[in-house]
Design a protein around this motif. Sequence first.
Motif, short mmCIF file in Angstrom:
data_model
loop_
_atom_site.label_atom_id
_atom_site.label_comp_id
_atom_site.label_asym_id
_atom_site.label_seq_id
_atom_site.Cartn_x
_atom_site.Cartn_y
_atom_site.Cartn_z
N UNK A 18 39.85 46.82 25.89
CA UNK A 18 38.40 46.97 26.10
C UNK A 18 37.76 45.63 26.43
N UNK A 19 38.19 44.57 25.73
CA UNK A 19 37.64 43.24 26.00
C UNK A 19 37.95 42.79 27.42
N UNK A 20 39.15 43.09 27.88
CA UNK A 20 39.53 42.71 29.24
C UNK A 20 38.60 43.36 30.26
N UNK A 21 38.28 44.63 30.03
CA UNK A 21 37.35 45.32 30.94
C UNK A 21 35.96 44.71 30.87
N UNK A 22 35.53 44.38 29.64
CA UNK A 22 34.20 43.80 29.48
C UNK A 22 34.10 42.45 30.18
N UNK A 23 35.11 41.58 29.97
CA UNK A 23 35.09 40.26 30.60
C UNK A 23 35.15 40.39 32.12
N UNK A 24 35.99 41.30 32.60
CA UNK A 24 36.09 41.50 34.04
C UNK A 24 34.75 41.92 34.62
N UNK A 25 34.08 42.83 33.94
CA UNK A 25 32.76 43.25 34.41
C UNK A 25 31.73 42.16 34.30
N UNK A 26 31.77 41.36 33.20
CA UNK A 26 30.79 40.29 33.00
C UNK A 26 30.93 39.22 34.08
N UNK A 27 32.17 38.83 34.39
CA UNK A 27 32.38 37.83 35.44
C UNK A 27 31.85 38.32 36.78
N UNK A 28 32.08 39.60 37.07
CA UNK A 28 31.59 40.17 38.32
C UNK A 28 30.06 40.15 38.36
N UNK A 29 29.42 40.44 37.25
CA UNK A 29 27.96 40.45 37.21
C UNK A 29 27.39 39.03 37.34
N UNK A 30 28.06 38.05 36.68
CA UNK A 30 27.58 36.66 36.79
C UNK A 30 27.70 36.17 38.22
N UNK A 31 28.81 36.47 38.85
CA UNK A 31 28.99 36.06 40.25
C UNK A 31 27.94 36.70 41.14
N UNK A 32 27.67 37.97 40.89
CA UNK A 32 26.65 38.65 41.68
C UNK A 32 25.28 38.03 41.46
N UNK A 33 24.96 37.63 40.23
CA UNK A 33 23.66 37.03 39.93
C UNK A 33 23.51 35.67 40.64
#
Length: 313
Positions: A253-268
Motif C-alpha cells: 500500500x505504501x508503494x502505491x501511495x508513494x508512487x501516486x504522491x511522486x506523480x502528483x508532485x511532478x504534476x504540480x
Amino acid sequence: MKTQEFEFKGFVGNGFAFLFLNLILTALSVASFFLGDVLGAMAYILGVVGLVLTFFIWAGVKQLEPNEARVMVFFGEYKGTFRRTGFYWVNPFLEAKKVSLRARNLNVEPIKVNDKVGNPILIGLVLVWRLKDTYKALFEIDSQTMASKSNEAGASVAGRMKAFEDFVRVQSDAALRQVAGLYAYDNNEGGENELTLRNGGEEVNEQLVQKLNERLAMAGMEVMEARINYLAYAPEIAAVMLRRQQASAIISAREKIVEGAVSMVKMALDRLDTDEIVELDEEKKAAMVSNLLVVLCADEPAQPVINSGTLNH
C-alpha cells in the motif's frame, strides 16, 4: 500362475430355477419319511440324501447387485471375478468373496507437514475412490487379515471395504505429505508467478490424484477425484505469519501511495512552471517537494501552516 483379474468362466446357473428345484426336492424328501412304512428303509435313505442335497443347493445360491462383484476361490485357487448382476447358482465349494465396486468418499483429517520452504502447515483433503482390480485388492495386499481385525466375521463385505479404506487412508496421508513438500504455502518466499498450495488450485489437485493413483495401483484401487479441503499455517507460526502478511500488505500500500504522491508532485511543479504562477529556485522546489510528500504520504491529516514570508529573496 495368473496374477491379474479375469472373468469367471465356471458354471453359472439360473438362481430361480435352482430355487424351484430345491423346493421340489425338499418336499419329496419330507414326503419320503412319511412313506417309509410303505417303501421300507430305502425311503428313509432317499429322504436323508434328498435333504443333504437341498443344503448343497442352498449353499450355492447367490445374488449380486449393480456395481458389486464376487471373487471366486476354489480351495485357495483364484478362479476369476464374477460381475454379472442378478440371482444365480454356482458350485457351493467355490468361496465367493463379495466386494463393492461403488465410489466411496474419504475425508482425510488435517495433518501437520512442512511445505517447500520448511514452514509447518496443516493440510487435509477429501477424495473419491473405488475398487478397480479385485484380484490385486484381495491378494496383492493383506486386506483379508486387516478385515478380520476390523470385523469379527472377517468375511463380510463391510469388513473388507473397511480394510480397503484403511489402506487408502494411510496411502493418502503419505501422498499428501509428498505433494505438500513440493510447493510453498504462499508466494512470500518465491516469485509472483510461482505455483503454491494457495493458488495452485486444479494443478495441485491433479498432482495429488496422480501421486495417489501411483500408490494405490498396487492394491487395485483408483482415485477418481482428490481435493485439498483444509489449508492453514500450524498454530505455532500462525500469529507470526499473520503479522508478516499484514506487513507485506502495508508495504504494498505504501508503494502505491508513494508512487501516486511522486506523480502528483511532478504534476504540480510542471503546472507551476507551465502557467508561470510562481518562479521557484532549486531550494524552494526541494522544500515544496518535501512538504507535499509529507502531506500526501502521512497517515494523519496535515496541519496548515501560514507562511508570512516571501518566496523571493
